[in-house]
Design a protein around this motif. Structure first.
Motif, PDB file in Angstrom:
ATOM      1  N   MET A   1     -22.356  27.342  66.544  1.00 16.51           N
ATOM      2  CA  MET A   1     -21.770  28.195  67.586  1.00 16.51           C
ATOM      3  C   MET A   1     -20.708  29.117  66.997  1.00 16.51           C
ATOM      4  O   MET A   1     -20.678  30.316  67.300  1.00 16.51           O
ATOM      5  N   LEU A   2     -19.853  28.533  66.139  1.00 12.84           N
ATOM      6  CA  LEU A   2     -18.780  29.334  65.556  1.00 12.84           C
ATOM      7  C   LEU A   2     -19.334  30.423  64.627  1.00 12.84           C
ATOM      8  O   LEU A   2     -18.865  31.559  64.625  1.00 12.84           O
ATOM      9  N   THR A   3     -20.359  30.046  63.842  1.00 13.95           N
ATOM     10  CA  THR A   3     -20.956  31.010  62.918  1.00 13.95           C
ATOM     11  C   THR A   3     -21.585  32.185  63.665  1.00 13.95           C
ATOM     12  O   THR A   3     -21.486  33.339  63.236  1.00 13.95           O
ATOM     13  N   LYS A   4     -22.212  31.883  64.793  1.00  7.82           N
ATOM     14  CA  LYS A   4     -22.877  32.926  65.574  1.00  7.82           C
ATOM     15  C   LYS A   4     -21.928  33.580  66.579  1.00  7.82           C
ATOM     16  O   LYS A   4     -22.353  34.371  67.421  1.00  7.82           O
ATOM     17  N   ARG A   5     -20.650  33.197  66.502  1.00 12.42           N
ATOM     18  CA  ARG A   5     -19.625  33.772  67.366  1.00 12.42           C
ATOM     19  C   ARG A   5     -19.919  33.581  68.865  1.00 12.42           C
ATOM     20  O   ARG A   5     -19.614  34.439  69.689  1.00 12.42           O
ATOM     21  N   VAL A   6     -20.532  32.442  69.168  1.00 11.17           N
ATOM     22  CA  VAL A   6     -20.727  32.090  70.583  1.00 11.17           C
ATOM     23  C   VAL A   6     -19.391  31.591  71.124  1.00 11.17           C
ATOM     24  O   VAL A   6     -18.741  30.742  70.488  1.00 11.17           O
ATOM     25  N   PRO A   7     -18.932  32.113  72.258  1.00  6.84           N
ATOM     26  CA  PRO A   7     -17.631  31.687  72.805  1.00  6.84           C
ATOM     27  C   PRO A   7     -17.576  30.173  73.026  1.00  6.84           C
ATOM     28  O   PRO A   7     -18.494  29.582  73.595  1.00  6.84           O
ATOM     29  N   VAL A   8     -16.518  29.568  72.553  1.00  6.69           N
ATOM     30  CA  VAL A   8     -16.317  28.126  72.709  1.00  6.69           C
ATOM     31  C   VAL A   8     -15.466  27.886  73.944  1.00  6.69           C
ATOM     32  O   VAL A   8     -14.408  28.498  74.108  1.00  6.69           O
ATOM     33  N   ASP A   9     -15.944  27.007  74.837  1.00  5.09           N
ATOM     34  CA  ASP A   9     -15.162  26.696  76.030  1.00  5.09           C
ATOM     35  C   ASP A   9     -14.633  25.267  75.943  1.00  5.09           C
ATOM     36  O   ASP A   9     -14.871  24.551  74.958  1.00  5.09           O
ATOM     37  N   SER A  10     -13.903  24.852  76.969  1.00  8.07           N
ATOM     38  CA  SER A  10     -13.276  23.525  76.946  1.00  8.07           C
ATOM     39  C   SER A  10     -14.311  22.405  76.970  1.00  8.07           C
ATOM     40  O   SER A  10     -14.080  21.323  76.414  1.00  8.07           O
ATOM     41  N   VAL A  11     -15.467  22.653  77.584  1.00  2.75           N
ATOM     42  CA  VAL A  11     -16.525  21.630  77.629  1.00  2.75           C
ATOM     43  C   VAL A  11     -17.070  21.376  76.225  1.00  2.75           C
ATOM     44  O   VAL A  11     -17.297  20.228  75.827  1.00  2.75           O
TER      45      VAL A  11
END
Length: 286
Positions: A1-11
């Motif tokens: 997720m981080l590599t693809k720059r997908v927004p990270v949420d609290s879940v």
């Protein structure tokens, strides 16, 4: 997720913290870093992303730190919360219980109640577990067996099923207070929840009945067990001894030997004491 720059949420973060909480023993190293280090990275990320006030995520942080044994970091998270929930308090109580610090767990229970939070069934289980892991812990240290019994009754009122450890704790309190009728209620609960043949619970029942002077009930519990262990034999020997039934203790000791059970040091100490009480040098020498 981080590599693809997908927004990270609290879940997302809460889910990863749940993995970190399992520790190295369950899942091994997390990409070369310990789960503790990975958990701290997630903590830092949660602050950077502005989730440090998210109660659900903060409870996940508390749980992670408590399960890996870092109660100092858990304290830091707890203190900085702008609001708490029952889950927050329960995690702290469980965390200190797992560290065998029942006094600190009891302190959090007291603070929880002072802050207007109502303990629930999880709170009671965590507190009782803390007592056991601390060698009977806070309640027995201050001889507050009545409060332990009250906690057990609250658990029953909330339809929370007791486990073998909880039953043993309460039976110990009943034994110390000589509360025969309450002990019988616990005995009924043990049978209701399927512990009628559990040797751990049985030895606690024998201890309770013997201290209440009801050796006939001890013998009933003992005779119904499909399998026996040395703890149950020792509980019966002690029961006969404290009720001045020395000959019965000697007979039981012989029966134990004839069935192939090897006496423990406690067995020998108890039976030698019985021989001394009846001044039986011959029996003692055997």
């Amino acid at each position: 997720m981080l590599t693809k720059r997908v927004p990270v949420d609290s879940v997302s973060l809460s889910s990863i913290l749940g993995v970190c909480a399992k520790g190295e023993r369950d899942i091994g190293l997390c990409h070369g870093l310990s789960c503790n280090a990975q958990g701290k990275q997630m903590h830092t990320m949660s602050i950077k992303l502005g989730f440090d006030r998210d109660l659900h995520l903060c409870n996940s942080l508390l749980d992670m730190y408590a399960k890996i044994g870092d109660m100092d970091s858990a304290e830091m998270v707890f203190v900085n919360l702008n609001k708490h929930s029952n889950v927050s308090w329960n995690i702290m109580i469980a965390g200190y219980g797992n560290r065998c610090n029942s006094e600190k767990a009891a302190e959090y229970l007291h603070r929880m109640q002072c802050d207007g939070y109502e303990p629930d069934d999880v709170t009671y289980i965590n507190m009782l577990t803390a007592c056991v892991k601390s060698g009977w812990g806070f309640y027995n240290q201050i001889a507050d067996h009545r409060e332990a019994i009250e906690l057990f009754r609250k658990m029953q009122f909330q339809c929370q099923h007791p486990d073998r450890t909880t039953l043993a704790i309460i039976l110990s309190s009943c034994a110390e207070l000589r509360l025969l009728e309450v002990g019988k209620e616990v005995h009924a609960a043990a049978q209701k929840f399927g512990f009628y043949d559990d040797v751990y619970v049985a030895s606690s029942l024998i201890n309770m009945y013997s201290k209440c002077g009801k050796m006939e009930l001890c013998e009933h519990v003992f005779s119904k067990l499909p399998e026996l262990d040395i703890v149950c034999w020792n509980s019966m020997l002690t029961g006969f001894s404290i009720n001045a039934l020395e000959q019965d203790a000697l007979s039981l000791f012989k029966q134990m030997r004839s069935l192939g059970f090897y006496p423990s040091e406690f067995s020998f100490a108890t039976i030698v004491s019985s021989c001394a009480k009846i001044s039986s040098l011959f029996q003692g020498q055997l």
